[in-house]
Scaffold this motif. Structure first.
Motif: not given
Ligand code: SF4
Length: 385
Positions: A117-120, A125-129, A164-169, A248-253
Motif C-alpha cells: 500500500k505504501r508503494v502504491a 495511487a489515491d486509494l488502495v485496498g 485494487v487502486t483508485a485514481q481521483a478524477m 474515481v477510476r479503478l485499477g487492479k493488480v
C-alpha cells in the motif's frame, strides 16, 4: 465477509459476466448499441478536432485537452493492436519485465500488505485496498473490439490476491459536465491508472512474485473495490468513496504475493441513496432507477442474479454517443461529489451519514452544489490573461 457487507445480494439466478456484453464492447458488434453516432463518438477521440460540435465545452481546445489526457493510456492500449490486443481495456497489460528468480520474504501477509500500500501510494495511487480473488467477478471470456471475437480470460485463478487502486478524477473538470472538456478528468484518471498498476505490478515482480496489471479488462472492478473496502455501492451504479465521492477510476493488480485483505466499509451511502434520487432526476435519459434495489435487468449489459441498483447502459451510452463525449452528469450532481480538502465538505459528509441526511440534501441543493460550471469559465480560471 458476506455479500451483504459489500452492499449487494447474490441470488440463485447469478451468472458470471462475459465482457462481450459490456455496453462498450457491444457498441462494436451489437446493432442495438452500434450506430453512426457511436462510430462518430469514437472518432472524436482520434480525428481532427474542429469539426465535431461548436458549443461551449465542445471546441477544438476542449477536445484537444480531453484527447491529450488520454494519450498515455492510449499508447499502452494501442501498442499491440497489430497482435489483436488492446491492453487495459480488452486485455491485461503485458509490458512488464520478467519475475525476479529470487523471492523477498515477508514475515506476515499484513506486513506485505502494508508495504504494498505504501508503494502504491508512492506511485500515485489515491486509494488502495486488498481483497481475495473472487472468481465470480472474473469475466467468463474477454472480447476484442478489433477482431470482434470472444476469447478465454487468461487471468490465472491461483493469483489469489487482488490489489485494487483508485485514481481521483479532477473535481473542477467534472463540474463542467456535460462537455468534452470534462472528459479530460476520465482520460487523466486512466493515464494515471496505467502508470500506477504497471509500476506496482513490476515492483511485485521484482520481489519475485507473479503480478498482472489490469484496468477495465479481465474482471468487474466495482465488486472487487467494494470487497477491498474502497467505498460503498450507490444508486448510480458506481463506487462511492469517502475521499472523493464517485469521482474515481479503478485499477487492479492480480498477484500470488500473500497479502492481508481489507473489509468492506459502510459510511451511510445506502441509507442516503434510499432517501435521495438526485442522480436519477438529473440523468437526461432516465438511465438510473428511482426505486429499490432489484434483480431486474434493462438488457444483457446488466449482471444477472444480483439484487442492486442497476443502470441502463444502452440509454447511458446512447447519450454519450449523441454528445460526442462521455457524460458524468450523475457524478457531478451526486451530493458526495465534493472537494474534501474543505472542512465544510467533510462536515456535510458527516451530516449525510446521520438522520439529518435530508437536511444535508436540502442545504446542498439550496447552495447550488452540483450546478454546472461553464467550460469557458473553467478555461478563464486555468489560463488567466
Ligand atoms: S453518465 Fe449521464 S447518461 Fe449515463 S447514467 Fe449518468 S447522467 Fe445518465
Amino acid at each position: 465477509m458476506s455479500d451483504r457487507d459489500a452492499g449487494y445480494e447474490i441470488t440463485d439466478e447469478f451468472e458470471p459476466f462475459s465482457q462481450k456484453y459490456d455496453v462498450f464492447r457491444r457498441s462494436f458488434w451489437d446493432e442495438r448499441v452500434r450506430s453512426p453516432k457511436s462510430e462518430r463518438f469514437y472518432r472524436t477521440y482520434r480525428e481532427t478536432l474542429d469539426q465535431w460540435r461548436r458549443a461551449d465545452g465542445f471546441t477544438q481546445r476542449d477536445y484537444a485537452l480531453r484527447n491529450a489526457s488520454w494519450h498515455v493510456s492510449d499508447l499502452f492500449t494501442e501498442y499491440k493492436e497489430d497482435e489483436d490486443r488492446r491492453e487495459g481495456f480488452n486485455d491485461a497489460f503485458t509490458l512488464q519485465r520478467d519475475v525476479a528468480p529470487e523471492r523477498v520474504e515477508f514475515d506476515t501477509p499484513a506486513e506485505a500488505s502494508s508495504e504494498i500500500k505504501r508503494v502504491a501510494r508512492g506511485f500515485g495511487a489515491d486509494l488502495v485496498g486488498v481483497t481475495e480473488l473472487d472468481p465470480r467477478w472474473l469475466y467468463t471470456e474477454k472480447f476484442s473490439d478489433l477482431s470482434g471475437t470472444a476469447r478465454p480470460n487468461d487471468i490465472p485463478e491461483d493469483l489469489g490476491s487482488v490489489i485494487v487502486t483508485a485514481q481521483a478524477m479532477d473535481y473542477e473538470l467534472i463540474r463542467t459536465v456535460p462537455s468534452a472538456l470534462s472528459g479530460a478528468a476520465t482520460g487523466l484518471g486512466y493515464s494515471h491508472d496505467a502508470l500506477v498498476v504497471l509500476s506496482l505490478a513490476q515492483y511485485i515482480r521484482n520481489l519475485g512474485y507473479r503480478a498482472i496489471a489490469s484496468m477495465n479488462d479481465s474482471a468487474l472492478a466495482i465488486p472487487l473495490a467494494l470487497q477491498a473496502g474502497l467505498g460503498e455501492y450507490s444508486r448510480l451504479g458506481l463506487l462511492i468513496t469517502k475521499e472523493f465521492g464517485p469521482r474515481v477510476r479503478l485499477g487492479k493488480v492480480f498477484t500470488d504475493l500473500p497479502l492481508a485483505t481489507d473489509r468492506p466499509i459502510r459510511f451511510g451511502v445506502k441509507e442516503f441513496c434510499e432517501g435521495c434520487g438526485r442522480c436519477a432526476e438529473a440523468c437526461p435519459v432516465g438511465a438510473i432507477p428511482s426505486g429499490e434495489p432489484s434483480t431486474e435487468r434493462y438488457n444483457e449489459s446488466n449482471l444477472k442474479g444480483v439484487r442492486k441498483w442497476s443502470v441502463d447502459g444502452e440509454a447511458c451510452f446512447g447519450y454519450w454517443a449523441a454528445q460526442n463525449s462521455d457524460c458524468a452528469i450523475c457524478m457531478r450532481v451526486w451530493p458526495y461529489n465534493k472537494d474534501y480538502e474543505k472542512w465544510w465538505a467533510r462536515a456535510g459528509r458527516r451530516l449525510a451519514g446521520t438522520r439529518l441526511r435530508g437536511f444535508m440534501l436540502w442545504l446542498d441543493g439550496k447552495l447550488g452544489f452540483g450546478d454546472r460550471v461553464r467550460p469557458r469559465d473553467w478555461w478563464a480560471r486555468v489560463t488567466p490573461s
